[in-house]
Design a protein around this motif. Structure first.
Motif, PDB file in Angstrom:
ATOM      1  N   ALA A 284      22.243  26.315  35.406  1.00 21.62           N
ATOM      2  CA  ALA A 284      23.105  25.582  34.767  1.00 21.62           C
ATOM      3  C   ALA A 284      24.237  27.204  34.788  1.00 21.62           C
ATOM      4  N   ILE A 285      23.927  28.145  35.342  1.00 17.53           N
ATOM      5  CA  ILE A 285      24.638  29.106  35.821  1.00 17.53           C
ATOM      6  C   ILE A 285      26.046  28.571  36.604  1.00 17.53           C
ATOM      7  N   PHE A 286      25.552  27.772  38.424  1.00 16.57           N
ATOM      8  CA  PHE A 286      26.177  27.216  38.979  1.00 16.57           C
ATOM      9  C   PHE A 286      26.822  25.841  38.854  1.00 16.57           C
ATOM     10  N   PHE A 287      25.871  25.496  37.181  1.00 16.09           N
ATOM     11  CA  PHE A 287      26.891  24.076  37.291  1.00 16.09           C
ATOM     12  C   PHE A 287      28.167  24.669  36.253  1.00 16.09           C
ATOM     13  N   ASN A 305      49.975  23.906  45.353  1.00 15.26           N
ATOM     14  CA  ASN A 305      49.392  25.519  45.583  1.00 15.26           C
ATOM     15  C   ASN A 305      48.391  25.908  46.159  1.00 15.26           C
ATOM     16  N   GLN A 306      48.831  26.317  47.940  1.00 13.35           N
ATOM     17  CA  GLN A 306      47.954  26.409  48.887  1.00 13.35           C
ATOM     18  C   GLN A 306      47.237  27.787  47.911  1.00 13.35           C
ATOM     19  N   ASP A 307      48.416  29.001  48.214  1.00 14.72           N
ATOM     20  CA  ASP A 307      48.045  29.607  48.078  1.00 14.72           C
ATOM     21  C   ASP A 307      46.843  29.887  46.740  1.00 14.72           C
ATOM     22  N   GLU A 308      47.045  28.965  46.077  1.00 13.74           N
ATOM     23  CA  GLU A 308      46.232  29.730  44.584  1.00 13.74           C
ATOM     24  C   GLU A 308      44.496  28.850  45.399  1.00 13.74           C
ATOM     25  N   LEU A 309      44.627  27.542  45.507  1.00 16.00           N
ATOM     26  CA  LEU A 309      43.109  27.631  46.198  1.00 16.00           C
ATOM     27  C   LEU A 309      42.525  28.416  46.783  1.00 16.00           C
ATOM     28  N   LYS A 310      43.229  29.351  47.894  1.00 14.10           N
ATOM     29  CA  LYS A 310      42.542  30.026  48.926  1.00 14.10           C
ATOM     30  C   LYS A 310      42.459  30.903  47.474  1.00 14.10           C
ATOM     31  N   ASN A 311      43.215  31.385  47.029  1.00 13.46           N
ATOM     32  CA  ASN A 311      42.402  32.569  46.457  1.00 13.46           C
ATOM     33  C   ASN A 311      41.253  32.700  45.263  1.00 13.46           C
ATOM     34  N   LEU A 312      41.276  30.980  44.741  1.00 13.50           N
ATOM     35  CA  LEU A 312      39.947  30.658  43.875  1.00 13.50           C
ATOM     36  C   LEU A 312      38.440  30.308  44.024  1.00 13.50           C
ATOM     37  N   PHE A 313      38.978  29.984  46.375  1.00 21.82           N
ATOM     38  CA  PHE A 313      38.105  29.184  46.705  1.00 21.82           C
ATOM     39  C   PHE A 313      36.949  30.916  47.684  1.00 21.82           C
ATOM     40  N   ARG A 314      38.240  31.890  47.487  1.00 25.95           N
ATOM     41  CA  ARG A 314      37.497  33.293  47.789  1.00 25.95           C
ATOM     42  C   ARG A 314      36.702  33.681  46.754  1.00 25.95           C
ATOM     43  N   LYS A 315      37.109  34.116  45.659  1.00 27.97           N
ATOM     44  CA  LYS A 315      37.321  34.400  44.532  1.00 27.97           C
ATOM     45  C   LYS A 315      35.281  33.774  43.894  1.00 27.97           C
ATOM     46  N   SER A 316      35.177  32.579  44.361  1.00 29.29           N
ATOM     47  CA  SER A 316      34.150  31.959  43.984  1.00 29.29           C
ATOM     48  C   SER A 316      33.086  31.981  44.680  1.00 29.29           C
ATOM     49  N   LEU A 317      33.229  32.470  46.306  1.00 30.18           N
ATOM     50  CA  LEU A 317      32.141  32.401  47.228  1.00 30.18           C
ATOM     51  C   LEU A 317      31.112  33.637  46.194  1.00 30.18           C
ATOM     52  N   ARG A 318      32.025  34.891  46.585  1.00 24.35           N
ATOM     53  CA  ARG A 318      31.870  35.790  46.187  1.00 24.35           C
ATOM     54  C   ARG A 318      30.912  36.263  44.777  1.00 24.35           C
ATOM     55  N   LEU A 319      31.108  35.216  43.843  1.00 24.33           N
ATOM     56  CA  LEU A 319      30.597  35.344  42.745  1.00 24.33           C
ATOM     57  C   LEU A 319      29.393  34.537  43.149  1.00 24.33           C
ATOM     58  N   GLY A 368      23.568  27.835  44.906  1.00 24.39           N
ATOM     59  CA  GLY A 368      24.658  27.819  44.543  1.00 24.39           C
ATOM     60  C   GLY A 368      25.792  27.287  45.088  1.00 24.39           C
ATOM     61  N   PHE A 369      25.339  27.934  46.037  1.00 31.33           N
ATOM     62  CA  PHE A 369      26.521  27.488  47.134  1.00 31.33           C
ATOM     63  C   PHE A 369      26.256  25.625  48.019  1.00 31.33           C
ATOM     64  N   ASN A 370      25.338  25.068  47.563  1.00 35.17           N
ATOM     65  CA  ASN A 370      25.593  23.715  47.869  1.00 35.17           C
ATOM     66  C   ASN A 370      26.333  23.725  46.608  1.00 35.17           C
ATOM     67  N   ILE A 371      25.602  23.659  45.028  1.00 38.78           N
ATOM     68  CA  ILE A 371      26.546  23.477  43.861  1.00 38.78           C
ATOM     69  C   ILE A 371      27.997  23.115  43.657  1.00 38.78           C
ATOM     70  N   PHE A 372      28.471  24.744  44.199  1.00 37.96           N
ATOM     71  CA  PHE A 372      29.709  25.045  44.124  1.00 37.96           C
ATOM     72  C   PHE A 372      30.739  23.564  44.937  1.00 37.96           C
ATOM     73  N   GLY A 373      30.236  23.879  47.063  1.00 37.98           N
ATOM     74  CA  GLY A 373      30.693  22.704  47.530  1.00 37.98           C
ATOM     75  C   GLY A 373      30.996  21.697  47.228  1.00 37.98           C
ATOM     76  N   SER A 374      29.744  20.529  46.591  1.00 37.72           N
ATOM     77  CA  SER A 374      29.916  19.573  46.219  1.00 37.72           C
ATOM     78  C   SER A 374      30.780  19.271  45.116  1.00 37.72           C
ATOM     79  N   SER A 375      31.247  20.602  43.874  1.00 40.95           N
ATOM     80  CA  SER A 375      32.041  20.162  43.755  1.00 40.95           C
ATOM     81  C   SER A 375      34.138  20.455  43.358  1.00 40.95           C
ATOM     82  N   PHE A 376      33.695  21.486  44.648  1.00 38.95           N
ATOM     83  CA  PHE A 376      35.102  22.185  45.311  1.00 38.95           C
ATOM     84  C   PHE A 376      35.392  20.524  45.961  1.00 38.95           C
ATOM     85  N   PHE A 377      34.713  20.138  46.658  1.00 40.39           N
ATOM     86  CA  PHE A 377      35.562  18.790  47.336  1.00 40.39           C
ATOM     87  C   PHE A 377      35.563  17.461  45.984  1.00 40.39           C
ATOM     88  N   THR A 378      35.170  17.338  45.234  1.00 43.82           N
ATOM     89  CA  THR A 378      34.892  16.969  44.385  1.00 43.82           C
ATOM     90  C   THR A 378      36.645  16.690  43.430  1.00 43.82           C
TER      91      THR A 378
END
Length: 470
Positions: A284-287, A305-319, A368-378
């Motif tokens: 549930a934490i990842f979802f 806003n591509q710069d903010e997308l990159k920012n969100l993506f990098r921070k998400s992977l680390r978390l 967690g990476f699989n769950i976020f990766g799927s959500s990211f493309f969605t």
């Protein structure tokens, strides 16, 4: 201070924004977990096995709500990012009405066919009667449960994640209190657990309707609309990953239950179900993070806003990487006490559950990476890639297990009883292969390097399990 979708997100601001969604998903998962806890301790393992046999069917049928919620919120958030608020409300209203109608139809079908499905899963005698009783009572609130899942995503899109959290907490507390009353005090047994869940789901699904139909301070309002097949189709495509995740997971869990009934009986089904209860809460934490961050990603995608997308993506992977390590370690420490909480009354069942959970918890390192990766493309409105990933994760490896157990000679290794748990770890490797050549501009360059690292982690986990099972 209110956080808006259009803002730049630091770690602190991102965590504040997604925290309500994480807590919301944890309370949502409590529905079935609390039922299992009370039923196991007050009614017995046969009733617990009945819940575990029918729960994948209920979750599979309700997957429509997850699909429309995640897929539709991506479209609505993009409309808001493009400053088309009237269109956003129109699409939002149509999707809510479609969910309600679909939920009613699926409830009717589930009520009719559950006896045949339960028999197919291997239920007989009292176990079969319990399955039919629990499922038919649960189908009463399926439309409300599906609406609750949809509103979880739209509350975030409407910039009201805290209100969504309060609704789910109210529903979860209602479920827990009524489980204690109906099962623990009044002795209503399995029926009491199902009725407690029904009451909680009605609160979670119907209150948001009253909120959005009235004037409110959010970005969305439920009102008049008209049929738009293109938007519905795009919603289904965007949310197909969530649909496939829930459907494939439900199907494979049902296949596991069939095999566990053959080789370990009710104990096997009860042990696996107990592990899945704990798994619901941890995942549930990842979802929750994925649901909470998706509208932000969709908004900035719509705004270009591509710069903010990159920012969100990098921070998400680390978390997510940090949380995965913490959950894997925490699972090892809590394997015994959590197993004892559910099935401590039966020594054999407790040992089976604890051993299986210690193996299964290694999957948290990469889930967690699989769950976020799927959500990211969605969130990027790329439902095709998003849908391929969960299908690739579950199908090939887990079907390999099912075919081997049905059509090839079984071997007597004790660890083979836990192959369903470990196949989730191995199956993630198929998920990684789907992303190797996927790029979304410069963002996906980071994903490619992450993919290579995940392949090595996955291989290490497989080798580790092989050494443990010898």
């Amino acid at each position: 201070m209110k956080i808006q979708l259009s803002e730049h997100f630091t770690y602190k601001k991102l965590l504040r924004f997604v925290l309500p969604s994480i807590i919301m998903m944890i309370f949502t998962s409590i529905y079935s977990v609390v039922d299992g806890l009370f039923v196991s301790n007050f009614v017995g393992k046969t009733a617990l096995a009945a819940i575990n046999l029918t729960l994948p069917i209920i979750m599979g049928l309700s997957a429509l709500g997850f699909m429309i919620g995640t897929g539709g919120s991506a479209i609505v958030a993009r409309m808001l990012g493009e400053k088309k608020r009237e269109k956003a409300n129109e699409y939002f209203s149509m999707l809510i009405y479609v969910t309600a109608i679909g939920g009613i139809l699926l409830s009717i079908l589930g009520t009719i066919f559950i006896p045949a499905i339960a028999s197919l899963l291997g239920a007989k005698g009292q176990l079969l009667s319990n399955c039919i009783l629990y499922a038919r009572l649960s189908f009463i609130s399926m439309p409300a449960f599906m609406l609750q899942n949809v509103f979880q995503s739209f509350f975030v899109t409407a910039e009201k994640p805290h209100l969504g959290l309060y609704v789910v907490i109210a529903a979860g507390v209602t479920n827990m209190v009524l489980d204690f009353l109906f099962v623990g005090i009044l002795g209503f047994g399995l029926a009491g657990a199902a009725l407690a869940t029904v009451c909680g789901e009605f609160i979670g699904g119907l209150f948001p309707i009253f909120y959005f139909t009235r004037k409110n301070s959010s970005l969305l309002r439920l009102g008049k609309t008209h049929w738009n097949g293109h938007v519905l189709l795009q919603t289904c495509i965007n949310g197909s990953s969530e649909l496939m995740t829930n459907l494939s997971s439900s199907i494979m869990n049902s296949l596991y239950n069939i095999q566990l009934m053959k080789f370990a009986g009710e104990n096997g089904v009860a042990a696996y179900g107990t592990m899945m209860y704990i798994n619901f809460i941890f995942l549930a934490i990842f979802f929750g993070y994925s649901i909470g961050s998706a509208p932000v990603i969709s908004y900035h995608y719509g705004a270009g806003n591509q710069d903010e997308l990159k920012n969100l993506f990098r921070k998400s992977l680390r978390l997510i990487g940090t949380w995965g390590i913490m959950l894997a370690l925490l699972s090892q420490l809590l394997a015994a006490p959590l197993s004892k909480l559910f099935v401590g009354y039966d020594a054999e069942l407790f040992a089976m559950t604890e051993h299986g959970f210690r193996i299964y918890c290694l999957a948290y390192l990469i889930n967690g990476f699989n769950i976020f990766g799927s959500s990211f493309f969605t969130a990027l409105n790329n439902g095709v890639i998003s849908a391929v990933r969960p299908s690739a994760k579950y199908s090939p490896c887990n079907l390999r297990y099912f075919i081997r157990r049905n059509f090839l000679p079984a071997y007597p290794s004790l660890s083979d009883y836990y192959d369903p748990f470990t196949s989730n770890i191995i199956g993630n490797q198929w998920n990684l292969e789907c992303c190797r050549n996927c790029r979304i501009n410069d963002i996906m360059r980071n994903y490619h390097f992450l993919h290579q690292a995940k392949k090595k982690i996955s291989l290490c986990l497989v080798l580790l399990f092989n050494s443990l099972s010898k």
